[in-house]
Each structure stands twice: as structure tokens, then as C-alpha cells.
Design a protein around this motif. Structure first.
Motif, short mmCIF file in Angstrom:
data_model
loop_
_atom_site.label_atom_id
_atom_site.label_comp_id
_atom_site.label_asym_id
_atom_site.label_seq_id
_atom_site.Cartn_x
_atom_site.Cartn_y
_atom_site.Cartn_z
N GLY A 59 79.59 74.92 57.37
CA GLY A 59 80.69 75.85 57.56
C GLY A 59 80.74 76.99 56.56
N ASP A 60 80.06 76.83 55.42
CA ASP A 60 80.14 77.88 54.40
C ASP A 60 78.79 78.37 53.89
OD1 ASP A 60 79.40 75.59 53.06
OD2 ASP A 60 80.83 75.86 51.41
N HIS A 61 77.70 77.89 54.48
CA HIS A 61 76.37 78.38 54.09
C HIS A 61 75.33 78.08 55.16
CE1 HIS A 61 76.32 74.17 52.75
NE2 HIS A 61 75.00 74.24 52.83
N TRP A 77 53.85 85.87 55.59
CA TRP A 77 54.71 85.45 54.47
C TRP A 77 55.73 84.48 55.01
CZ3 TRP A 77 53.23 87.35 49.84
CH2 TRP A 77 52.40 88.47 49.86
N HIS A 78 55.93 83.37 54.31
CA HIS A 78 56.96 82.42 54.68
C HIS A 78 58.24 82.82 53.95
CE1 HIS A 78 59.28 78.66 54.76
NE2 HIS A 78 58.75 78.58 55.97
N VAL A 79 59.29 83.04 54.72
CA VAL A 79 60.55 83.54 54.18
C VAL A 79 61.63 82.48 54.34
CG1 VAL A 79 62.34 85.31 54.41
CG2 VAL A 79 59.94 85.92 54.76
N THR A 80 62.38 82.24 53.27
CA THR A 80 63.56 81.39 53.32
C THR A 80 64.72 82.24 52.81
OG1 THR A 80 62.24 79.43 52.85
CG2 THR A 80 64.63 79.24 52.53
N LEU A 81 65.68 82.49 53.69
CA LEU A 81 66.84 83.31 53.37
C LEU A 81 68.07 82.40 53.34
CD1 LEU A 81 67.85 86.30 53.07
CD2 LEU A 81 68.37 86.19 55.52
N SER A 82 68.78 82.41 52.22
CA SER A 82 70.00 81.58 52.07
C SER A 82 71.21 82.50 52.00
CB SER A 82 69.92 80.75 50.79
OG SER A 82 68.79 79.91 50.83
N VAL A 83 72.24 82.14 52.76
CA VAL A 83 73.48 82.92 52.80
C VAL A 83 74.67 81.97 52.62
CG1 VAL A 83 72.54 84.77 54.25
CG2 VAL A 83 73.59 82.78 55.32
N SER A 84 75.76 82.51 52.10
CA SER A 84 76.98 81.69 51.99
C SER A 84 78.19 82.60 51.89
CB SER A 84 76.91 80.74 50.79
OG SER A 84 77.05 81.46 49.58
N GLY A 85 79.36 81.97 52.08
CA GLY A 85 80.60 82.72 52.01
C GLY A 85 81.77 81.85 52.39
N GLU A 86 82.82 82.52 52.83
CA GLU A 86 84.04 81.83 53.24
C GLU A 86 83.76 80.86 54.38
OE1 GLU A 86 87.29 82.18 52.03
OE2 GLU A 86 86.42 83.38 50.41
N GLU A 87 84.49 79.76 54.39
CA GLU A 87 84.36 78.75 55.44
C GLU A 87 84.59 79.39 56.82
OE1 GLU A 87 83.69 74.78 56.63
OE2 GLU A 87 83.85 75.43 54.54
N ALA A 88 83.71 79.04 57.75
CA ALA A 88 83.83 79.51 59.13
C ALA A 88 83.70 78.29 60.04
CB ALA A 88 82.73 80.53 59.44
N PRO A 89 84.23 78.36 61.25
CA PRO A 89 84.09 77.23 62.18
C PRO A 89 82.60 76.94 62.44
CG PRO A 89 85.74 78.77 62.99
CD PRO A 89 85.06 79.43 61.82
N PRO A 133 78.64 85.22 60.52
CA PRO A 133 79.76 85.29 59.57
C PRO A 133 79.51 86.37 58.51
CG PRO A 133 78.96 83.03 59.81
CD PRO A 133 77.98 83.91 60.50
N PRO A 134 80.57 86.89 57.92
CA PRO A 134 80.43 87.93 56.90
C PRO A 134 80.02 87.36 55.54
CG PRO A 134 82.73 87.46 57.21
CD PRO A 134 81.98 86.64 58.23
N TRP A 135 78.95 86.62 55.51
CA TRP A 135 78.47 85.98 54.29
C TRP A 135 77.50 86.90 53.55
CZ3 TRP A 135 77.02 80.73 56.96
CH2 TRP A 135 78.19 80.05 57.29
N GLU A 136 77.30 86.58 52.29
CA GLU A 136 76.34 87.35 51.50
C GLU A 136 75.05 86.56 51.30
OE1 GLU A 136 77.25 88.08 47.37
OE2 GLU A 136 78.38 86.22 47.24
N ILE A 137 73.98 87.28 51.06
CA ILE A 137 72.70 86.65 50.77
C ILE A 137 72.76 86.14 49.34
CG2 ILE A 137 70.22 87.02 50.48
CD1 ILE A 137 70.49 89.22 52.65
N VAL A 138 72.49 84.85 49.17
CA VAL A 138 72.55 84.25 47.83
C VAL A 138 71.19 83.74 47.37
CG1 VAL A 138 75.00 83.67 48.01
CG2 VAL A 138 73.26 82.01 48.78
N GLY A 139 70.20 83.80 48.24
CA GLY A 139 68.88 83.35 47.85
C GLY A 139 67.81 83.89 48.78
N LEU A 140 66.65 84.15 48.22
CA LEU A 140 65.52 84.63 49.00
C LEU A 140 64.25 84.12 48.36
CD1 LEU A 140 64.22 86.44 51.20
CD2 LEU A 140 64.29 88.30 49.53
N GLU A 141 63.41 83.48 49.15
CA GLU A 141 62.09 83.09 48.69
C GLU A 141 61.08 83.63 49.68
OE1 GLU A 141 59.84 79.23 47.00
OE2 GLU A 141 60.48 79.07 49.10
N VAL A 142 60.08 84.33 49.19
CA VAL A 142 59.01 84.85 50.01
C VAL A 142 57.70 84.40 49.36
CG1 VAL A 142 57.91 86.91 50.98
CG2 VAL A 142 60.39 86.88 50.61
#
Length: 169
Positions: A98-100, A61-73, A133-142
Motif C-alpha cells: 500500500g505504500d511502496h 541493463w537490469h533495472v530495479t526501480l523502488s518507489v514509495s509514498g503515502e498509503e494507497a488502496p 500513486p503520487p509516490w517518489e522514487i526512493v531507489g534505483l539500481e542499474v
């Protein structure tokens, strides 16, 4: 497409006309319908019916995981993604800002549900060990391997995951 719980469709907005379900009484069994099984299921069923062990058929399975959150260095994000790739060499490529970020990889699993479950745990389980970074998952494609290659052949969908590694957007 509207999804509802069994029995709710008849109660909401139903006029009781032709084609509507008759109301069920308490304790009445609901008839279930089935969908034709695929070749993988048939092969497993045949093997099991002949007294064989259950057949586990793993797929890619080809997985694309997208995450984002507060700006980080950006340097810390890159280092964390490189550490994740080092800890888990199955990762193909990561893109980040910096944010995703987006992580792409191949997962071997019995079915889409298993591949998605592993993907949804990836970020959280490795947040501390890789310093993510403490980001959340905002997208997933499988998607299965055949669909991935079909998209590439037709010139749309995710571009081939090259070059391998961690790259800025």
C-alpha cells in the motif's frame, strides 16, 4: 571516498606537504588524466576512424526501480502497475504494497547513464496514464547483464525475475 570540485581539495585541510597540489592561478589550465577505454569504446573509435558511421552499441541493463509514498488502496496500486505493464510490456515483474512498490525490467541502452535516465523518468511520465500513486522514487539500481547473471550464479543479488507479472510483497 570524498568528492570535491577541482581545486577545493588543496584549499581544505591541505597542509601543503608532499603530494599536495600546488595552488593554481586564475586562468591556469588544469591537466587532465584519462582512464583506459573499454573494448566497446575502442571498437567504436576504430569504426569511426575508418570513415564509418558512429557505431551505437546497445547493451542490456537490469533495472530495479523502488518507489514509495503515502498509503494507497492496494487494489488501486495493483491495477495501476498492471496498466503500466500492459502499456510497457518490457516490465518483468512488479511487487507492491500500500505504500511502496518495486519494478524490475530489462532496458536496452547505450550505457548506464542512458538506462538510468529512462528509469528515472518512467514513474513520473506514466503516473497519470497508468493511474500510478503520487509516490517518489526512493531507489534505483542499474546493472549490466553480465553482473546480473554473475550475482545469480553466486547465489546473491536480485532473485531471477520470475514469475513475471504484478505481485504483492
Amino acid at each position: 571516498m570524498r568528492r570535491v570540485r577541482p581545486g577545493v581539495a588543496a584549499a581544505r585541510g591541505s597542509t601543503g606537504g608532499a603530494g599536495s597540489a600546488a595552488p593554481r592561478t586564475s586562468g591556469e589550465e588544469r591537466a587532465l588524466t584519462s582512464v583506459a577505454a573499454g573494448e566497446r569504446f575502442r571498437a567504436q573509435t576504430v569504426a569511426e576512424s575508418k570513415g564509418g558511421q558512429p557505431v551505437e552499441i546497445a547493451r542490456l541493463w537490469h533495472v530495479t526501480l523502488s518507489v514509495s509514498g503515502e498509503e494507497a488502496p492496494v487494489q488501486e496500486v495493483r491495477r495501476a502497475l498492471e496498466q503500466l505493464a500492459h502499456d510497457h510490456p518490457f516490465l518483468l515483474t512488479s511487487r507492491y504494497a500500500g505504500d511502496h512498490a518495486e519494478i524490475r525490467y530489462w532496458e536496452e541502452a547505450r550505457d548506464l547513464h542512458d538506462a538510468a535516465a529512462v528509469a528515472l523518468r518512467l514513474w513520473g511520465e506514466h503516473r497519470q496514464t497508468a493511474g500510478l500513486p503520487p509516490w517518489e522514487i526512493v531507489g534505483l539500481e542499474v546493472i549490466d547483464r553480465q553482473t546480473y547473471h554473475q550475482r545469480i550464479a553466486e547465489g546473491y543479488g536480485p532473485a531471477p525475475a520470475t514469475p513475471v507479472g504484478v505481485h504483492p510483497y
